[in-house]
Design a protein around this motif. Structure first.
Motif: not given
Ligand SMILES: [Zn+2]
Length: 368
Positions: A295-309, A246-259
């Motif tokens: 929507m279920d969280g797992v389904e949200l992640r699958r639909k938005l994409g595992y590399t984006r979310l 959790g202290k490593l910068p590599a474990s932080r991410w952001t994703a901006t998704l338009s409407d």
């Protein structure tokens, strides 16, 4: 409970028994004929200890004839035939020469068997330790410290063995999705992965005498997830633990998704996307979409994409540019955290300590 019994039987098997030490991986289904070639090619029945007959040309054309098979025009006994290449003279790649089977290039033996309808199935029979050396580089960066690579080697060995016991009496133990790891891995074989596999040879994690389900992931973001919340696997050794990643910068991410991104991925305008529920480790289990739908969280992640979310441990903010996801970690979060293993190894912890941290209550055993 069949699995503990199966393991006990395997433990009693004589050392060197192929029952423990090889994996059968389904690599390809083909039409009614396929070619197998390799230096020093020989064929025989589908058994580890069978006598193999050399094929002088080094090339075999296998054809389906009803329920039986023909090799270079000659019918063989039974509905399968096993191929093996000669022993390699290359000291950097001990074992047998690679075989070309259909479109694949593999180490170990290849079994061709009559499959449903008029097709043939190719199964790669590979020593577990060679398989691990080949795939370890696809599973963890080879630049990671040696103790982290050893922990990953034990987790991957345990995972593969558990899959094998689950599918023990089947024609193969692992499906073709693993194949891509094998190919990626063979090209990425590295002295560091081989050293980590050799140093932990035969070591597996067990719980009540059965190999554990040794799930792993890239980074948890600071706390691992329970097996149940991540994967619906309620197992005592998959419970949340704190993690230094959790202290490593590599474990932080952001994703901006338009409407428009959101609408395309979810097939829903989701104008009022909001987090509705989280697990005890803060991972999102449910979102509402704004019109009463959710929507279920797992389904949200699958639909938005595992590399984006990259994970479900995120905060969500509505901005002028759309939705901004600010998250921690990469992956489902259960079991061994690879970046956490690296951080612990960098602090001088050895692989046994790393494994008992991420799989609390599991025991390390020498299986062979
Ligand atoms: Zn972690």
């Amino acid at each position: 409970m069949l699995r503990p019994v199966a393991l006990v039987l395997l433990l009693l098997a004589p050392l060197g028994a192929s029952a423990v030490e090889t994996l059968r991986i389904a690599i390809e289904d083909t039409g009614s004929e396929v070619r197998v070639s390799g230096k020093g090619l020989a064929s025989g029945p589908d058994s580890e200890d069978a006598d193999f007959t050399p094929i002088a040309s080094g090339q075999a054309l296998i054809r389906r004839k009803g329920e039986r098979l023909e090799v270079n025009g000659t019918l063989v006994e039974g509905d399968s035939v096993r191929f093996r290449a000669g022993v390699s003279n290359d000291s950097a790649a001990p074992g047998t020469e690679p075989l070309k089977a259909g479109a694949a290039q593999v180490r170990g033996d290849v079994v061709v068997r009559a499959h449903h309808r008029n097709s043939l199935q190719l199964i790669n029979v590979i020593p577990l330790e060679d398989y691990l050396a080949a795939v370890l580089g696809s599973e963890m960066p080879v630049s990671f410290p040696a103790e982290a690579l050893k922990a990953q080697a034990v987790a991957a060995r345990t995972y593969a063995l558990q899959k094998k016991l689950d599918a023990y009496s089947n024609d193969f133990h692992l499906g073709s999705s693993v194949l891509h790891q094998v190919y990626g891995g063979v090209n990425r074989e590295d002295p560091r992965t081989r050293a980590a596999v050799d140093a932990t040879r035969g070591q597996v994690l067990t719980y009540e005498l059965a190999p554990i389900e040794a799930y792993f992931h890239a980074s948890c973001g600071g706390r691992t997830e329970s097996g149940f919340d991540a994967l619906q696997r309620s197992l005592p050794y998959l419970r949340p633990v704190d993690c230094p990643c959790g202290k490593l910068p590599a474990s932080r991410w952001t994703a901006t998704l338009s409407d428009a991104d959101i609408k395309a991925a979810l097939r829903h305008p989701a104008q009022g996307l909001k987090v509705a529920a989280r697990t005890r480790t803060n991972r999102v289990t449910r979102v509402t979409l704004g019109d009463g739908a959710s929507m279920d969280g797992v389904e949200l992640r699958r639909k938005l994409g595992y590399t984006r979310l990259k994970s479900l441990d995120f905060d969500l903010e509505r901005t002028d540019r759309g939705y901004v996801f600010t998250g921690r970690g990469y992956g489902h979060g259960a079991g061994l955290c690879q970046w956490g293993a690296k951080a612990l190894a960098d602090k001088g912890r050895e692989y046994r300590e790393i494994l008992s941290h991420y799989y609390p209550g599991a025991e390390l055993q020498q299986l062979y």
